[in-house]
Design a protein around this motif. Sequence first.
Motif, PDB file in Angstrom:
ATOM      1  N   ALA A 254     -18.158 -15.689  28.245  1.00 58.73           N
ATOM      2  CA  ALA A 254     -16.703 -15.322  27.764  1.00 58.73           C
ATOM      3  C   ALA A 254     -15.990 -14.951  29.286  1.00 58.73           C
ATOM      4  O   ALA A 254     -16.646 -15.000  30.201  1.00 58.73           O
ATOM      5  CB  ALA A 254     -16.804 -14.021  27.059  1.00 58.73           C
ATOM      6  N   ASP A 255     -14.872 -14.705  29.131  1.00 60.79           N
ATOM      7  CA  ASP A 255     -14.173 -14.381  30.500  1.00 60.79           C
ATOM      8  C   ASP A 255     -14.406 -13.011  31.071  1.00 60.79           C
ATOM      9  O   ASP A 255     -14.850 -12.062  30.237  1.00 60.79           O
ATOM     10  CB  ASP A 255     -12.472 -14.265  29.974  1.00 60.79           C
ATOM     11  CG  ASP A 255     -12.035 -15.696  29.529  1.00 60.79           C
ATOM     12  OD1 ASP A 255     -12.556 -16.530  29.647  1.00 60.79           O
ATOM     13  OD2 ASP A 255     -10.622 -15.505  29.028  1.00 60.79           O
ATOM     14  N   GLY A 256     -14.517 -13.161  32.259  1.00 58.59           N
ATOM     15  CA  GLY A 256     -14.779 -11.761  33.062  1.00 58.59           C
ATOM     16  C   GLY A 256     -14.938 -11.785  34.382  1.00 58.59           C
ATOM     17  O   GLY A 256     -14.478 -12.768  35.184  1.00 58.59           O
ATOM     18  N   THR A 257     -15.869 -10.886  35.038  1.00 59.17           N
ATOM     19  CA  THR A 257     -15.650 -10.743  36.358  1.00 59.17           C
ATOM     20  C   THR A 257     -17.294 -10.533  36.901  1.00 59.17           C
ATOM     21  O   THR A 257     -17.999  -9.838  36.143  1.00 59.17           O
ATOM     22  CB  THR A 257     -15.142  -9.340  36.993  1.00 59.17           C
ATOM     23  OG1 THR A 257     -13.560  -9.304  36.632  1.00 59.17           O
ATOM     24  CG2 THR A 257     -15.095  -9.295  38.306  1.00 59.17           C
TER      25      THR A 257
ATOM     26  N   SER B  22     -26.982 -12.466  42.957  1.00 62.62           N
ATOM     27  CA  SER B  22     -27.869 -12.072  43.993  1.00 62.62           C
ATOM     28  C   SER B  22     -29.327 -12.539  43.698  1.00 62.62           C
ATOM     29  O   SER B  22     -29.443 -13.066  42.437  1.00 62.62           O
ATOM     30  CB  SER B  22     -28.011 -10.771  44.860  1.00 62.62           C
ATOM     31  OG  SER B  22     -28.642 -10.614  45.899  1.00 62.62           O
ATOM     32  N   TRP B  23     -30.195 -12.278  44.544  1.00 65.61           N
ATOM     33  CA  TRP B  23     -31.802 -12.737  44.537  1.00 65.61           C
ATOM     34  C   TRP B  23     -32.628 -11.580  44.041  1.00 65.61           C
ATOM     35  O   TRP B  23     -32.342 -10.450  44.820  1.00 65.61           O
ATOM     36  CB  TRP B  23     -32.435 -13.587  45.724  1.00 65.61           C
ATOM     37  CG  TRP B  23     -33.781 -13.807  45.543  1.00 65.61           C
ATOM     38  CD1 TRP B  23     -34.661 -13.089  46.130  1.00 65.61           C
ATOM     39  CD2 TRP B  23     -34.636 -14.869  44.972  1.00 65.61           C
ATOM     40  NE1 TRP B  23     -35.949 -13.244  45.994  1.00 65.61           N
ATOM     41  CE2 TRP B  23     -35.937 -14.716  45.166  1.00 65.61           C
ATOM     42  CE3 TRP B  23     -33.981 -16.017  44.494  1.00 65.61           C
ATOM     43  CZ2 TRP B  23     -37.000 -15.257  44.925  1.00 65.61           C
ATOM     44  CZ3 TRP B  23     -35.086 -17.027  43.966  1.00 65.61           C
ATOM     45  CH2 TRP B  23     -36.457 -16.571  44.144  1.00 65.61           C
TER      46      TRP B  23
ATOM     47  N   ILE C 150     -27.131 -13.685  38.005  1.00 67.25           N
ATOM     48  CA  ILE C 150     -25.672 -13.361  38.069  1.00 67.25           C
ATOM     49  C   ILE C 150     -25.556 -12.506  36.797  1.00 67.25           C
ATOM     50  O   ILE C 150     -25.795 -12.813  35.683  1.00 67.25           O
ATOM     51  CB  ILE C 150     -24.976 -14.849  38.003  1.00 67.25           C
ATOM     52  CG1 ILE C 150     -23.443 -14.508  38.105  1.00 67.25           C
ATOM     53  CG2 ILE C 150     -25.267 -15.580  36.796  1.00 67.25           C
ATOM     54  CD1 ILE C 150     -22.673 -15.701  38.404  1.00 67.25           C
ATOM     55  N   ILE C 151     -24.600 -11.490  36.989  1.00 65.94           N
ATOM     56  CA  ILE C 151     -24.304 -10.600  35.799  1.00 65.94           C
ATOM     57  C   ILE C 151     -22.848 -10.638  35.794  1.00 65.94           C
ATOM     58  O   ILE C 151     -22.081 -10.461  36.802  1.00 65.94           O
ATOM     59  CB  ILE C 151     -24.784  -9.173  36.040  1.00 65.94           C
ATOM     60  CG1 ILE C 151     -26.262  -9.295  36.072  1.00 65.94           C
ATOM     61  CG2 ILE C 151     -24.517  -8.333  34.989  1.00 65.94           C
ATOM     62  CD1 ILE C 151     -26.984  -8.019  36.321  1.00 65.94           C
TER      63      ILE C 151
ATOM     64  N   LYS D  51     -21.195 -18.851  41.828  1.00 63.94           N
ATOM     65  CA  LYS D  51     -20.166 -17.694  42.175  1.00 63.94           C
ATOM     66  C   LYS D  51     -20.774 -16.609  42.686  1.00 63.94           C
ATOM     67  O   LYS D  51     -21.928 -16.294  42.927  1.00 63.94           O
ATOM     68  CB  LYS D  51     -19.783 -17.326  40.535  1.00 63.94           C
ATOM     69  CG  LYS D  51     -19.356 -18.383  39.623  1.00 63.94           C
ATOM     70  CD  LYS D  51     -17.890 -18.756  39.946  1.00 63.94           C
ATOM     71  CE  LYS D  51     -17.171 -19.764  39.186  1.00 63.94           C
ATOM     72  NZ  LYS D  51     -15.954 -20.140  39.730  1.00 63.94           N
ATOM     73  N   GLN D  52     -20.165 -15.758  43.045  1.00 61.03           N
ATOM     74  CA  GLN D  52     -20.235 -14.572  44.160  1.00 61.03           C
ATOM     75  C   GLN D  52     -19.686 -13.283  43.308  1.00 61.03           C
ATOM     76  O   GLN D  52     -18.974 -13.398  42.370  1.00 61.03           O
ATOM     77  CB  GLN D  52     -19.775 -14.913  45.491  1.00 61.03           C
ATOM     78  CG  GLN D  52     -20.109 -15.882  46.167  1.00 61.03           C
ATOM     79  CD  GLN D  52     -19.443 -15.928  47.578  1.00 61.03           C
ATOM     80  OE1 GLN D  52     -18.509 -15.387  47.611  1.00 61.03           O
ATOM     81  NE2 GLN D  52     -19.771 -17.141  48.329  1.00 61.03           N
ATOM     82  N   GLN D  53     -20.210 -12.327  43.815  1.00 60.93           N
ATOM     83  CA  GLN D  53     -19.755 -10.928  43.362  1.00 60.93           C
ATOM     84  C   GLN D  53     -18.090 -10.728  43.393  1.00 60.93           C
ATOM     85  O   GLN D  53     -17.743 -11.064  44.473  1.00 60.93           O
ATOM     86  CB  GLN D  53     -20.391  -9.846  43.909  1.00 60.93           C
ATOM     87  CG  GLN D  53     -20.219  -8.437  43.606  1.00 60.93           C
ATOM     88  CD  GLN D  53     -20.868  -7.540  44.177  1.00 60.93           C
ATOM     89  OE1 GLN D  53     -21.992  -7.587  44.605  1.00 60.93           O
ATOM     90  NE2 GLN D  53     -20.451  -5.938  43.827  1.00 60.93           N
ATOM     91  N   GLY D  54     -17.559 -10.514  42.428  1.00 62.81           N
ATOM     92  CA  GLY D  54     -16.067 -10.398  42.505  1.00 62.81           C
ATOM     93  C   GLY D  54     -15.164 -11.399  41.965  1.00 62.81           C
ATOM     94  O   GLY D  54     -14.226 -11.290  42.005  1.00 62.81           O
ATOM     95  N   ASP D  55     -16.012 -12.531  41.675  1.00 63.48           N
ATOM     96  CA  ASP D  55     -15.315 -13.839  41.318  1.00 63.48           C
ATOM     97  C   ASP D  55     -14.789 -13.607  39.804  1.00 63.48           C
ATOM     98  O   ASP D  55     -15.434 -12.797  39.045  1.00 63.48           O
ATOM     99  CB  ASP D  55     -16.115 -14.960  41.475  1.00 63.48           C
ATOM    100  CG  ASP D  55     -16.181 -15.366  42.822  1.00 63.48           C
ATOM    101  OD1 ASP D  55     -15.643 -15.000  43.724  1.00 63.48           O
ATOM    102  OD2 ASP D  55     -17.104 -16.438  42.979  1.00 63.48           O
ATOM    103  N   LEU D  56     -13.548 -14.161  39.558  1.00 67.30           N
ATOM    104  CA  LEU D  56     -13.182 -14.029  38.103  1.00 67.30           C
ATOM    105  C   LEU D  56     -13.693 -15.437  37.386  1.00 67.30           C
ATOM    106  O   LEU D  56     -13.441 -16.421  37.917  1.00 67.30           O
ATOM    107  CB  LEU D  56     -11.732 -13.830  38.103  1.00 67.30           C
ATOM    108  CG  LEU D  56     -11.283 -12.746  38.432  1.00 67.30           C
ATOM    109  CD1 LEU D  56      -9.629 -12.713  38.388  1.00 67.30           C
ATOM    110  CD2 LEU D  56     -11.718 -11.371  37.776  1.00 67.30           C
ATOM    111  N   VAL D  57     -14.254 -15.225  36.247  1.00 73.23           N
ATOM    112  CA  VAL D  57     -14.543 -16.536  35.690  1.00 73.23           C
ATOM    113  C   VAL D  57     -14.099 -16.652  34.102  1.00 73.23           C
ATOM    114  O   VAL D  57     -13.804 -15.691  33.331  1.00 73.23           O
ATOM    115  CB  VAL D  57     -16.145 -16.390  35.653  1.00 73.23           C
ATOM    116  CG1 VAL D  57     -16.814 -16.728  36.726  1.00 73.23           C
ATOM    117  CG2 VAL D  57     -16.723 -15.563  34.730  1.00 73.23           C
TER     118      VAL D  57
END
Length: 288
Positions: free
Chosen positions: A204-207, A212-213, A221-222, A241-247
């Motif tokens: 779903a849409d989110g942030t 990380s590992w 990825i959460i 994707k990285q932390q803070g990215d919008l998906v």
Amino acid sequence: MSRTKGEKKAIAKKLLHKYRLVILNEDTFEERVSFKLTRLNVFILVGISAIVLIALTTLLIAFTPLREYIPGYSSTKLKKQAFDLKRKTDSLATVIAINDQQYASIKKVLTGDLKTIEFNKDSIQDKEIEVADITIQPSKEDSLLRATVEAQDKYNLFETATRSADFALFPPVKGMITAGFDSDSKHYAVDVVTEKDEPVKAAADGTVIFASWTADTGHVIIIEHQNDLITAYKHNASLSKQQGDLVKAGEVIAIVGNTGELTTGPHLHFELWNNGYPINPINYIDFK
């Protein structure tokens, strides 16, 4: 008692009596500098020096930042700085509180640490008996309507049709479920076997709140979604994707892999959390 004319003349004579201030060489007694002074000149010089010193000190304090070091002094600039610092402190406190809540949610997802919820089993059993004693024969039209609604709401995460229309879950991968949701063994997820290097998509849409590992689950990825929903994707080969990215829902976020110690083959370990508690993903997502 008023002074006599002679006494006044004597005082004036003392004030105007001339003295010589001489600076000599101590070894040769050679005169280097000499000044002719009177007591009146000395008093005037000392008075002027004191007035000048007081005036300079006043100006220095009034028009330089030194005035801020005077106890009890307050200026508009200092008040504004204090207000800005207080506002920033309050903002930082709010950010820290939000981060603490987010870290707590991430910790639950990563460790599976849950609080035990106690239910009154006796009261549940009594209610089931009471309902069982009631016999209701639904009509043919009612049965058809029930079947239609159940088919439409099979993967509805929310109770009302209005809320479900605003929010739908996208299958992260398609494949065979080899390990289902089991709260007794603390397996709060479904393991979906699929082809290696298959793309993993956002449910779903989110942030992205964690990317990380970890030693146990490899690349993790959460994603945090609306309505207090969190999805976790583990054992990935890599993350896109990285932390803070919008998906967006259906957007590729990782690649299926076999990373981490707690894996026996390429698969996706998918978790679904709502309000800090895990829920069974197969009730809301079709992985086939």
